[in-house]
Design an enzyme around this catalytic site. Structure first.
Site, PDB file in Angstrom:
ATOM      1  N   ARG A   1      49.651  47.614  30.122  1.00 54.60           N
ATOM      2  CA  ARG A   1      50.835  46.979  30.452  1.00 54.60           C
ATOM      3  C   ARG A   1      51.496  46.223  29.247  1.00 54.60           C
ATOM      4  O   ARG A   1      52.497  46.137  28.793  1.00 54.60           O
ATOM      5  CB  ARG A   1      50.838  46.070  31.517  1.00 54.60           C
TER       6      ARG A   1
ATOM      7  N   SER B   1      47.904  44.023  40.711  1.00 55.61           N
ATOM      8  CA  SER B   1      47.449  43.748  42.233  1.00 55.61           C
ATOM      9  C   SER B   1      47.348  42.264  42.652  1.00 55.61           C
ATOM     10  O   SER B   1      47.563  41.808  43.777  1.00 55.61           O
ATOM     11  CB  SER B   1      45.939  44.519  42.421  1.00 55.61           C
TER      12      SER B   1
END
Ligand code: PNS
Length: 189
Positions: free
Chosen positions: A113, A151
């Protein structure tokens, strides 16, 4: 030839038509996936553009406290990709390279990311290469829309009753709402 076909015919050096087998290119996409987010889904979909099959490998680690059991995490991912026969979901424990080898894959996909992910991923990729030099790690970037997503943050937002729109698939949102007993909110922007 479609990606799924593993047999085809071609001409050999003498001009005879012979049957030949193509290797199915399978990549393993491992993770804790507790739970799977739209960022993970994005990487799997991108992976399917390159590989014939993606085997999602859900880490089973009794020492790591997870919100969802391994069985629940596997079931959610199976539900999300129910329509896609090129996505398989299994849980694993032990070394990832052993799991990849047992499942006849030489490729591990990991999502990157941001730069902050890099050091951990770099260490892991090189350790995996040391353990099994035949296995490669391929880094893929998710859509910019998901570059902030994790998450951990999804669980925090859900626990505090925040809006999950666009962050996780519907199946996961329902499970999170169920777990935290929160009601859906919509974005204030
Ligand atoms: O989504 P995560 O939690 O960052 O995934 C981490 C994962 C599952 C890829 C990593 O913990 C892993 O590969 N675990 C298996 C154990 C292993 O093979 N360790 C040695 C290589 S670093």
């Amino acid at each position: 030839m479609t990606k799924q076909n593993i047999f085809d015919t071609k001409l050999n050096n003498s001009g005879e038509r012979v049957h030949c087998a193509y290797m199915i290119k399978k990549a393993v996409y491992p993770g804790s996936l507790d739970p799977i987010t739209n960022g993970h889904v994005d990487i799997i979909r991108r992976g399917l553009e390159i590989f014939d099959q993606i085997l999602v490998a859900v880490l089973e680690n009794p020492k790591k406290k997870s919100l969802f059991s391994t069985k629940e995490r596997v079931a959610m991912i199976q539900e999300i990709f129910a329509e896609n026969e090129n996505v398989e979901v299994k849980s694993f424990h032990g070394l990832l390279v052993d799991f990849a080898k047992t499942n006849e894959s030489k490729m591990i996909i990991r999502g990157l990311r941001a730069i902050s992910d890099f050091e951990y991923e770099f260490q892991m990729a090189l350790m995996n290469r040391k353990l099994d030099p035949e296995i490669e790690t391929l880094f893929m970037m998710p859509s910019l829309n998901y570059s902030f997503l994790s998450s951990r943050l999804v669980k925090e937002v859900s626990m505090l009753g925040g809006c999950l729109e666009g962050l996780v698939p519907g199946e996961v949102e329902d499970k999170l709402r169920d777990t935290y007993k929160t009601t859906p909110k919509t974005n204030s922007i």
